[in-house]
Every structure is written in C-alpha cells, then in structure tokens.
Write an enzyme that holds these catalytic residues in place. Structure first.
Site, PDB file in Angstrom:
ATOM      1  N   ASP A  17       0.868  -1.176   0.000  1.00  0.00           N
ATOM      2  CA  ASP A  17       0.000   0.000   0.000  1.00  0.00           C
ATOM      3  C   ASP A  17       0.901   1.221   0.000  1.00  0.00           C
ATOM      4  O   ASP A  17       1.811   1.324   0.834  1.00  0.00           O
ATOM      5  CB  ASP A  17      -0.946   0.020   1.201  1.00  0.00           C
ATOM      6  CG  ASP A  17      -2.125   0.953   0.948  1.00  0.00           C
ATOM      7  OD1 ASP A  17      -2.826   0.755  -0.064  1.00  0.00           O
ATOM      8  OD2 ASP A  17      -2.337   1.889   1.740  1.00  0.00           O
ATOM      9  N   SER A  18       0.679   2.085  -0.955  1.00  0.00           N
ATOM     10  CA  SER A  18       1.572   3.216  -1.162  1.00  0.00           C
ATOM     11  C   SER A  18       0.781   4.491  -1.373  1.00  0.00           C
ATOM     12  O   SER A  18      -0.401   4.456  -1.727  1.00  0.00           O
ATOM     13  CB  SER A  18       2.458   2.977  -2.395  1.00  0.00           C
ATOM     14  OG  SER A  18       3.100   1.732  -2.332  1.00  0.00           O
TER      15      SER A  18
END
Length: 205
Positions: free
Chosen positions: A77-78
């Site tokens: 998750d970025s």
C-alpha cells in the site's frame, strides 16, 4: 509448488492486479524460492480498503488474498503525502480525484491544489508499506516501510513510472521520478527501500 533449478518454489499471492508490481517482485523473490502470483490470476477480487493508514490497508489486502487462496500473501500500500496539504492525498492517493480517477486526473487535481504554493513549501513524501502474511490468521505479519522525500513540481515531466511520478521532483538528482530509469528509481524510491527490507528479512528468515 513448482520446481526451478532443483529448488521447490513456494507460491505466494501478491495482493495486486498491477502486472508491473508482479514482475518486479517475482524477479527479486525467485532467488528465495518464492513463486509470486498476482491475485487476479487466481480469481481474487480486490479487498475494500477501509483502513486509515497504509499499514492497515496493506494488512487488509494481504489477509483477504491469503484467506481466499490459502496461500501466503504479500501486499503493497503506497501513497503520496504533501506537507502543506496536511499529508493529503495520503491513503487516498489512487482515488484523490474520485473512485475511478485516472493517474492524470489525480495529478492535475494535486497541481491545482498547490497552484499558489511557492517553491520551498512544496515538500512531499512517498510512502510504501509492504506486508508479508504467512497465512490469513498470521498474528505477527512482517511489515516493512520505505519513504522518499522530494518536492511537487509545477508541471509534469518524464514518461516513466506511474501515478504522481511526473510531478515528484527529487532535488538531489535534478529530475522527477518519471525521468529516472527503472533501476535508478528502484535504488532510491520508497518501494525500493521497502523491498530491500523485505529481501533482507527473507535472507535471514
């Protein structure tokens, strides 16, 4: 399981449908006996990202993929956090301009939000959280975080990368993330740093 040069490969589901992320991880983790498979190839739909942090969303995605497939899972998750915007777009980076927004629409919305912000006040940070779950009920998931500091440019430059890369300017290198080669970016980026931590854990685990 499959064989590669006499090594038994352990399948691991990657909680993404992004083929670029799959290729990147597959090449790096094959040496550790891990066969990376995209969740889309196994018929897994995307998990609903209801967490309030990158870590929560990464764990949600990994747990969902592992529960559906019965395999160990890796999730990423970025996002991009802009200081003057109080950390926005943050966990909403991929849908900043709306649920079905394109990269260009998200980028344009951010440029508009920063239109009156002068140089020196446009600092931003990319964050990447990688999570490794041994199984869906794993009580101690491995969590790795990488960050990358830069500035938001006044206009887009470069054709590489994706997302906000064309406006993420790195002063030390004098270019945007989209103007870097893949290897150059991997050596300094938030995802590259998180990946190195994951690889280091695999070497010693």
């Amino acid at each position: 399981m499959k064989q590669q040069s006499g090594l038994t490969m352990q399948q691991v589901v990657l909680a993404t449908g992004n083929p670029g992320k799959v290729r990147e991880l597959a090449d790096l983790l094959a040496a550790f006996g891990l066969d990376i498979v995209a969740q889309t190839a196994l018929g897994v739909e995307s998990a609903e990202e209801t967490g309030l942090t990158f870590i929560e969303n990464a764990i949600l995605k990994a747990r969902h993929a592992s529960a559906v497939t019965g395999l160990p899972a890796i999730a990423d998750d970025s996002g991009l956090a802009v200081d003057v915007l109080g950390g926005a777009p943050g966990i909403y980076s991929a849908r900043y301009a709306g649920e079905e927004a394109t990269d260009r629409q998200n980028l344009d919305k951010l440029l508009a939000a920063l239109n009156a912000v002068p140089d020196g006040e446009r600092q931003a940070h990319f964050h990447c959280v990688l999570v490794y779950l041994r199984h869906a009920a794993d009580p101690t998931p491995l969590v790795f975080h990488g960050s990358w500091t830069g500035e938001i440019a006044h206009s887009a430059a470069g054709v590489g990368g994706f997302g906000y890369d064309p406006i993420f300017f790195v002063p030390e290198l004098g270019k945007t993330a989209a103007e870097m080669s893949k290897s150059e970016k991997l050596a300094v980026s938030h995802r590259g740093k998180a990946l190195n931590l994951l690889l280091d854990a695999m070497k010693h685990g």
